[in-house]
Design a protein around this motif. Sequence first.
Motif, PDB file in Angstrom:
ATOM      1  N   THR A   1       0.661  -1.470  -0.103  1.00 34.36           N
ATOM      2  CA  THR A   1      -0.063  -0.194  -0.324  1.00 34.36           C
ATOM      3  C   THR A   1       0.493   0.980   0.729  1.00 34.36           C
ATOM      4  N   ASP A   2       0.653   2.514  -1.135  1.00 33.41           N
ATOM      5  CA  ASP A   2       1.573   3.802  -0.851  1.00 33.41           C
ATOM      6  C   ASP A   2       0.723   4.254  -0.731  1.00 33.41           C
ATOM      7  N   LEU A   3       0.468   5.535   0.097  1.00 31.05           N
ATOM      8  CA  LEU A   3      -0.225   6.507  -0.022  1.00 31.05           C
ATOM      9  C   LEU A   3       0.529   8.089  -0.095  1.00 31.05           C
ATOM     10  N   ILE A   4       0.274   9.486  -0.479  1.00 26.95           N
ATOM     11  CA  ILE A   4       0.578  10.252  -0.457  1.00 26.95           C
ATOM     12  C   ILE A   4       0.136  10.880   0.678  1.00 26.95           C
ATOM     13  N   TYR A   5       0.754  12.145   1.198  1.00 35.75           N
ATOM     14  CA  TYR A   5       0.840  12.576   2.332  1.00 35.75           C
ATOM     15  C   TYR A   5      -0.474  13.998   2.706  1.00 35.75           C
ATOM     16  N   ASN A   6      -0.919  13.459   1.064  1.00 40.30           N
ATOM     17  CA  ASN A   6      -2.037  14.466   1.008  1.00 40.30           C
ATOM     18  C   ASN A   6      -3.655  14.073   0.696  1.00 40.30           C
ATOM     19  N   GLU A   7      -3.209  12.189   1.433  1.00 40.51           N
ATOM     20  CA  GLU A   7      -4.416  11.448   1.251  1.00 40.51           C
ATOM     21  C   GLU A   7      -5.153  11.648   2.649  1.00 40.51           C
ATOM     22  N   ILE A   8      -3.955  12.082   3.474  1.00 37.06           N
ATOM     23  CA  ILE A   8      -3.986  11.189   4.606  1.00 37.06           C
ATOM     24  C   ILE A   8      -4.821  13.195   5.450  1.00 37.06           C
ATOM     25  N   SER A   9      -7.281  12.567   6.083  1.00 41.41           N
ATOM     26  CA  SER A   9      -7.356  13.671   7.026  1.00 41.41           C
ATOM     27  C   SER A   9      -7.102  13.175   8.048  1.00 41.41           C
ATOM     28  N   LYS A  10      -6.497  12.307   9.016  1.00 40.68           N
ATOM     29  CA  LYS A  10      -5.903  12.304  10.557  1.00 40.68           C
ATOM     30  C   LYS A  10      -5.257  11.060  10.144  1.00 40.68           C
ATOM     31  N   ILE A  11      -3.819  11.391  11.522  1.00 45.17           N
ATOM     32  CA  ILE A  11      -3.425  10.774  12.541  1.00 45.17           C
ATOM     33  C   ILE A  11      -3.703  10.063  14.136  1.00 45.17           C
ATOM     34  N   VAL A  12      -3.683   8.650  13.885  1.00 42.32           N
ATOM     35  CA  VAL A  12      -3.662   8.296  15.903  1.00 42.32           C
ATOM     36  C   VAL A  12      -2.487   7.250  16.171  1.00 42.32           C
ATOM     37  N   THR A  13      -2.201   7.558  16.825  1.00 41.73           N
ATOM     38  CA  THR A  13      -0.447   7.344  17.583  1.00 41.73           C
ATOM     39  C   THR A  13      -1.479   6.310  18.797  1.00 41.73           C
TER      40      THR A  13
ATOM     41  N   PRO B   1       0.360   4.538  22.334  1.00 40.68           N
ATOM     42  CA  PRO B   1       2.329   4.591  22.435  1.00 40.68           C
ATOM     43  C   PRO B   1       1.314   2.695  23.054  1.00 40.68           C
ATOM     44  N   ARG B   2       2.707   1.902  23.048  1.00 35.50           N
ATOM     45  CA  ARG B   2       2.536  -0.413  23.700  1.00 35.50           C
ATOM     46  C   ARG B   2       3.996   0.186  24.190  1.00 35.50           C
ATOM     47  N   GLY B   3       4.019  -0.822  24.729  1.00 35.61           N
ATOM     48  CA  GLY B   3       5.647  -1.753  25.216  1.00 35.61           C
ATOM     49  C   GLY B   3       6.156  -0.989  25.593  1.00 35.61           C
ATOM     50  N   ILE B   4       5.433  -0.181  26.508  1.00 37.84           N
ATOM     51  CA  ILE B   4       6.153   1.323  27.600  1.00 37.84           C
ATOM     52  C   ILE B   4       6.906   2.041  27.247  1.00 37.84           C
ATOM     53  N   GLY B   5       5.855   2.444  25.911  1.00 36.85           N
ATOM     54  CA  GLY B   5       6.398   3.774  24.385  1.00 36.85           C
ATOM     55  C   GLY B   5       7.241   3.030  23.773  1.00 36.85           C
ATOM     56  N   LEU B   6       8.477   2.304  23.751  1.00 35.75           N
ATOM     57  CA  LEU B   6       9.410   2.004  23.150  1.00 35.75           C
ATOM     58  C   LEU B   6       8.508   2.062  21.517  1.00 35.75           C
ATOM     59  N   TRP B   7       7.270   1.350  21.305  1.00 33.00           N
ATOM     60  CA  TRP B   7       7.270   1.263  20.030  1.00 33.00           C
ATOM     61  C   TRP B   7       5.627   1.355  20.119  1.00 33.00           C
ATOM     62  N   GLY B   8       4.728   1.619  19.533  1.00 35.73           N
ATOM     63  CA  GLY B   8       3.633   1.844  18.738  1.00 35.73           C
ATOM     64  C   GLY B   8       2.246   1.602  18.085  1.00 35.73           C
ATOM     65  N   ASP B   9       1.293   2.595  17.752  1.00 32.80           N
ATOM     66  CA  ASP B   9       0.605   1.863  16.837  1.00 32.80           C
ATOM     67  C   ASP B   9      -0.158   2.928  16.201  1.00 32.80           C
ATOM     68  N   MET B  10      -0.168   3.486  15.593  1.00 33.19           N
ATOM     69  CA  MET B  10      -0.069   4.363  14.009  1.00 33.19           C
ATOM     70  C   MET B  10      -1.702   3.839  13.297  1.00 33.19           C
ATOM     71  N   VAL B  11      -2.747   4.633  13.371  1.00 32.96           N
ATOM     72  CA  VAL B  11      -3.582   4.397  12.367  1.00 32.96           C
ATOM     73  C   VAL B  11      -4.304   5.892  11.372  1.00 32.96           C
ATOM     74  N   VAL B  12      -3.973   5.469  10.374  1.00 32.25           N
ATOM     75  CA  VAL B  12      -3.837   6.726   9.422  1.00 32.25           C
ATOM     76  C   VAL B  12      -4.892   7.170   8.742  1.00 32.25           C
TER      77      VAL B  12
ATOM     78  N   GLY C   1     -12.221   8.115   3.991  1.00 33.15           N
ATOM     79  CA  GLY C   1     -12.394   6.607   5.222  1.00 33.15           C
ATOM     80  C   GLY C   1     -11.978   5.718   5.427  1.00 33.15           C
ATOM     81  N   SER C   2     -11.393   5.118   4.688  1.00 32.67           N
ATOM     82  CA  SER C   2     -10.244   3.700   5.016  1.00 32.67           C
ATOM     83  C   SER C   2      -9.044   4.221   5.529  1.00 32.67           C
ATOM     84  N   ARG C   3      -8.584   3.156   6.176  1.00 34.44           N
ATOM     85  CA  ARG C   3      -7.907   3.266   7.116  1.00 34.44           C
ATOM     86  C   ARG C   3      -6.627   2.274   7.285  1.00 34.44           C
ATOM     87  N   LEU C   4      -5.172   2.872   7.513  1.00 38.36           N
ATOM     88  CA  LEU C   4      -4.397   1.866   7.656  1.00 38.36           C
ATOM     89  C   LEU C   4      -3.788   2.054   8.634  1.00 38.36           C
ATOM     90  N   GLU C   5      -3.430   0.805   8.737  1.00 40.42           N
ATOM     91  CA  GLU C   5      -2.615   0.412  10.315  1.00 40.42           C
ATOM     92  C   GLU C   5      -1.844  -0.460  10.238  1.00 40.42           C
TER      93      GLU C   5
END
Length: 131
Positions: free
Chosen positions: A65-77, A79-90, A95-99
């Motif tokens: 999956t490739d997407l360019i930045y102007n296609e993004i309407s929202k990013i939510v993060t 944190p996991r693993g005591i903040g060492l890594w995390g999940d992002m939902v773009v 209306g579609s989402r990429l995890e």
Amino acid sequence: MGIREDVFYEGGPHIGDLIINVLLGFTIICLPLTVGAITRALWLRYRITSRRLSVTGGWMGRDRTDLIYNEISKIVTVPRGIGLWGDMVVTLKDGSRLELRAMPRFREVYDYINERISPQAKAVSGALGES
């Protein structure tokens, strides 16, 4: 000659995600989480450049999956693993989402992507639970 892209991050999920889920796998109840973490470690790859966000995954790494930045309407993060890594939902404008699961340096990656999205998307993006 193609358009030049500067690579900010290229790699797979955080190794801590695999380690913790393998340890949890010994409880038998968490076996599905362990299988998911092993699959991510084997076949999931992220590439974040100055022009686009690419995710290669799926069975045997066959989906991309490739997407360019102007296609993004929202990013939510999240944190996991005591903040060492995390999940992002773009979330995209359609209306579609990429995890992006188990993203290493997810705060830096979020800041990098956030610099490149529209002001409207910046206004509604952020960490989960943030007001």
